[in-house]
Enzyme design. Structure first.
Site, PDB file in Angstrom:
ATOM      1  N   CYS A   1      37.045  43.430  46.011  1.00  0.00           N
ATOM      2  CA  CYS A   1      38.435  42.984  46.025  1.00  0.00           C
ATOM      3  C   CYS A   1      38.569  41.555  45.488  1.00  0.00           C
ATOM      4  O   CYS A   1      39.681  41.119  45.189  1.00  0.00           O
ATOM      5  CB  CYS A   1      39.019  43.105  47.427  1.00  0.00           C
ATOM      6  SG  CYS A   1      38.073  42.263  48.694  1.00  0.00           S
ATOM      7  N   HIS A   2      37.440  40.855  45.344  1.00  0.00           N
ATOM      8  CA  HIS A   2      37.522  39.510  44.757  1.00  0.00           C
ATOM      9  C   HIS A   2      37.906  39.580  43.270  1.00  0.00           C
ATOM     10  O   HIS A   2      38.258  38.570  42.681  1.00  0.00           O
ATOM     11  CB  HIS A   2      36.191  38.763  44.926  1.00  0.00           C
ATOM     12  CG  HIS A   2      35.006  39.470  44.340  1.00  0.00           C
ATOM     13  ND1 HIS A   2      34.301  40.425  45.031  1.00  0.00           N
ATOM     14  CD2 HIS A   2      34.405  39.383  43.116  1.00  0.00           C
ATOM     15  CE1 HIS A   2      33.304  40.881  44.272  1.00  0.00           C
ATOM     16  NE2 HIS A   2      33.361  40.273  43.108  1.00  0.00           N
TER      17      HIS A   2
END
Lengths: 189, 152
Positions: A158-159
């Site tokens: 998700c980064h």
């Protein structure tokens, strides 16, 4: 008699419990990674939890509620994730072979996380385009919430999701970790 | 209100020292270590069938008692030992409860043993103690409260 459980006896039981397949979740703490200490939980179906908060007390109840009460620290089942994370942090791995176990997540979250899994190492995407890929154009904000509740950050990257204007926006593990991971992948200078 | 079932880690951390000491007293240090692992593996197998988190201490000591009996049986084939209920039934036999309840006042001890060791109803216990159902219930719960206090 003041007999206490020796470390050897304790570890022997924890290993036997995992070897006999009696655990709903085995977890361990990785005390020293480049992004700090991590707590990692695995089920028979894959990795179900990675957290930047390494304090087991903060996770036991939730893990038990989501996956079943037999939650126990046991290092062997976590070895594969430990190894893949080591390789990832060393820049030697761009894709995780360990499966994320997101069975307990709501359907929308699973759909979004499935799309997230396709975002390549070293690239970024936006909340909006992830929403569109998941079949909910305009649900960028909801996608942000899904990212925030991602049970297995790093493995589900998700980064790599940023704002439409290029802002990094936020990260459950803190923005500095997001920057660190994107730098590691060469997506940020 | 019944207590929720804790994560096994919490249950294990809370009871492991007492279980090892209990086994050590019954079996001696060396055999206690194998029995320790057997006790908690058996507890793990039965854990998903628990319906609530009450009396977990008595539950795990019951399992440990049964492991002790198995161990003794193995070493003394044909020895006369009482039959115990299966570990899914929650009630420790009297001989397991007896050492745990030694410190209680007589009436509370009798009520606890009859309730949890012999599975009698409070009405029957009341009769046995020559008092009432309500008094029996009160004595048993006072006994359990006292045991909890002593063990924390």
């Amino acid at each position: 008699m003041t007999e206490t459980v020796s470390l050897a006896l304790d570890e022997r039981f924890r290993a036997a419990a995992a070897a006999e397949g009696l655990l709903d979740v085995a977890y361990d703490v990785l005390p020293d990674t480049p992004v700090g200490a991590l707590l990692v939980g695995v089920t028979d179906h894959g990795v179900c939890r990675i957290s930047f908060d390494p304090e087991p007390e903060h996770h036991l109840e939730l893990l038990a509620r989501l996956h079943g009460p037999r939650v126990l620290r046991s290092s062997k089942p976590v070895d594969r994730v430990r190894l893949e994370l080591d390789e990832y942090f060393a820049g030697k791995r761009q894709h995780f072979d360990v499966e994320p176990d997101v069975r307990v997540m709501p359907e929308f979250n699973r759909r979004v996380l499935e799309q997230l899994a396709r975002v390549e190492y070293g690239t970024t995407t936006t909340y909006g385009s992830l929403a569109e890929l998941a079949g909910n154009r305009g649900a960028a904000r909801a996608v942000g919430t899904v990212m925030n509740r991602n049970p297995v950050p790093i493995v589900l990257a998700c980064h790599r999701v940023v704002g439409a204007n290029g802002n990094l926006t936020g990260y459950a593990g803190g923005l500095e970790r997001k920057v660190q991971l994107l730098r590691l992948e060469g997506a940020l200078l | 209100m019944t207590a929720p079932i804790p994560a096994f880690e919490r249950f294990y951390e809370e009871h492991r020292t007492e279980v090892l000491r209990f086994l050590g007293r019954r079996l001696g240090h060396d055999r206690a270590e194998d029995a320790f692992q057997d006790t908690f593996l058996r507890a793990l197998r039965a854990y998903p069938r628990l319906e609530h988190g009450d009396h977990l201490r008595a539950w795990v000591l019951t399992i440990a008692s049964r492991i002790v009996l198995d161990d003794v049986r193995k070493r003394k084939p044909g020895g006369e030992l009482p039959e115990l209920p299966t570990e899914e039934s929650w009630h420790p036999a009297f001989e397991d409860l007896a050492p745990l309840t030694e410190g209680l006042p007589p009436k509370e001890r009798a009520a606890v043993v009859l309730r949890y060791g012999y599975d009698l109803g409070y009405d029957e216990i009341g009769v046995a103690l020559g008092s009432t159902e309500a008094a029996a219930r009160q004595a048993a719960s006072a006994g359990v409260r006292r045991l909890r206090k002593e063990t924390t």
